[in-house]
Scaffold this active site. Structure first.
Site, PDB file in Angstrom:
ATOM      1  N   ARG A  35       3.348  24.653 -19.780  1.00  0.00           N
ATOM      2  CA  ARG A  35       2.677  24.672 -21.017  1.00  0.00           C
ATOM      3  C   ARG A  35       2.186  23.397 -21.580  1.00  0.00           C
ATOM      4  O   ARG A  35       2.630  22.436 -21.278  1.00  0.00           O
ATOM      5  CB  ARG A  35       4.109  24.831 -21.790  1.00  0.00           C
ATOM      6  N   TYR A  51      13.700  19.566 -21.756  1.00  0.00           N
ATOM      7  CA  TYR A  51      14.542  19.724 -20.684  1.00  0.00           C
ATOM      8  C   TYR A  51      15.474  18.588 -20.306  1.00  0.00           C
ATOM      9  O   TYR A  51      16.443  18.536 -19.814  1.00  0.00           O
ATOM     10  CB  TYR A  51      13.663  20.048 -19.222  1.00  0.00           C
ATOM     11  N   LYS A 193      25.420  28.487  -2.424  1.00  0.00           N
ATOM     12  CA  LYS A 193      26.459  27.660  -3.232  1.00  0.00           C
ATOM     13  C   LYS A 193      26.339  28.147  -4.777  1.00  0.00           C
ATOM     14  O   LYS A 193      27.228  28.252  -5.594  1.00  0.00           O
ATOM     15  CB  LYS A 193      26.026  26.038  -3.185  1.00  0.00           C
ATOM     16  N   THR A 250      28.463  21.861  -7.650  1.00  0.00           N
ATOM     17  CA  THR A 250      27.931  23.083  -8.324  1.00  0.00           C
ATOM     18  C   THR A 250      28.884  23.981  -8.645  1.00  0.00           C
ATOM     19  O   THR A 250      28.980  24.577  -9.621  1.00  0.00           O
ATOM     20  CB  THR A 250      26.906  24.177  -7.377  1.00  0.00           C
ATOM     21  N   ARG A 257      24.746  25.531 -14.023  1.00  0.00           N
ATOM     22  CA  ARG A 257      24.280  26.670 -14.968  1.00  0.00           C
ATOM     23  C   ARG A 257      24.924  27.519 -14.080  1.00  0.00           C
ATOM     24  O   ARG A 257      25.485  28.845 -15.020  1.00  0.00           O
ATOM     25  CB  ARG A 257      22.898  26.802 -14.742  1.00  0.00           C
TER      26      ARG A 257
END
Length: 336
Positions: A35, A51, A193, A250, A257
């Site tokens: 963008r 971000y 993972k 992670t 996330r």
């Protein structure tokens, strides 16, 4: 060879962070954002507020929404887009790639349909030899690195000299890269993972503690290593940063996330509700669990945690039933 100019294609949290890492290490960096408003904001404020809010970006890092401008004269091209969109993005950029530039994958996944690793997708689309493609993998949570917390990573490439050039290009006071020639092992560690982290998140969401987490992490590493062995990876890779290191970070961190997404599922939310809570973003492992499952089946590899995560995400299996199924499997030797 030396790397003086780097294009980073993808201005998400990890792409922007890795661009900062390289810029802090000395080379000139051009970050491509999809963008225009993101590129303009970085240029004007030196911050990617979408971000990496609050993180000041170095002066030798430029931003653009024009891929031709980003790629012009680049010695290395870092691909920082989601794994399932890598093929279509790279196809659009193919004619703009500098002929001998090292192509670096930050994407962690296995492509749906083709079951190819990201380096294989890059080689196929860009039409380059495997020696021109490198991957970066390790315990690299973007937000921690962006603020300068120390970490290590692995740069894997079959051409050791290219890996060393990249190592020099992203070495600084807080980021320590090691080299490896086992591209297969590093990519599988990075892809698998995410799936295991979903399982750990599910367990945490159900209220289970550290014994459960440690068991899932260890057995998840075992099934990742089995798949790696079937595909010719070096077993020692899975004991290193791209294997155990990335897996622990992670699976354990609230910044992950995949871990956070799995935790929502463990608390009883639907896939759609978990996605809405994640602002519409789907954790990488939700898609990769399906392609990794098919890759394992194609090579006759038993990956029960991956199978179960796929069933929860795509076949309607409840998280509680997944736990019962895993605990109720036939007893066997630990190394089977």
């Amino acid at each position: 060879m030396g790397i003086e100019r780097v294009a980073v294609l993808g201005a998400g949290s990890w792409g922007t962070t890795f661009a900062k890492v390289i810029a802090d290490s000395g080379p000139e960096v051009v970050l491509w954002a999809r963008r225009q408003e993101v590129a303009s904001a970085i240029t004007e404020t030196r911050v990617n507020a979408d971000y990496l809010p609050g993180i000041s970006l170095p002066s030798n890092l430029a931003a653009t929404a024009d891929p031709a401008k980003a790629l012009d004269g680049a010695d290395a091209v870092v691909l920082a887009v989601p794994s399932q969109t890598l093929r279509v993005n790279l196809s659009a950029w193919k004619e703009l790639l500098p002929p001998d530039a090292t192509l670096v994958s930050l994407s962690k996944g296995v492509e749906l349909g083709t079951l190819k690793r990201m380096s294989e997708v890059i080689r196929e689309v860009a039409g380059v030899d495997e020696s021109q493609v490198a991957v970066v993998s390790g315990p690299n949570l973007a937000k921690e690195i962006a603020v300068g917390q120390p970490t290590a990573t692995v740069i894997a490439c079959t051409d050791h000299d290219r890996a060393v050039d990249l190592q020099h290009a992203c070495s600084n006071s807080y980021f320590r890269p090691y080299t490896n020639t086992d591209v297969v092992g590093c990519e599988l560690g990075g892809a698998c993972k995410n799936v295991i982290a979903l399982a750990c998140g599910m367990a945490a969401g159900m209220g289970f503690g550290d014994n459960t987490m440690a068991s899932i992490i260890t057995r998840g590493l075992a099934e990742t290593a089995r798949l790696g062995a079937a595909l010719g990876a070096d077993p020692l890779t899975f004991a290193g940063l791209a294997g155990l290191g990335d897996l622990v970070a992670t699976c354990a961190s609230p910044l992950s996330r995949n871990r956070s997404f799995g935790e929502r599922l463990g608390r009883g939310e639907t896939l759609a509700q978990a996605q809405e809570a994640a602002h519409g973003q789907v954790a990488e492992g939700v898609k990769s669990c399906s392609s990794i499952r098919e890759l394992a089946r194609a090579h006759g590899v038993d990956m029960p945690i991956t199978e179960g995560v796929h069933q929860v995400c795509h076949d309607g299996l409840s998280v509680r039933d997944l736990g019962a199924a895993l605990l109720g499997r036939d007893r066997k030797h630990e190394r089977q």
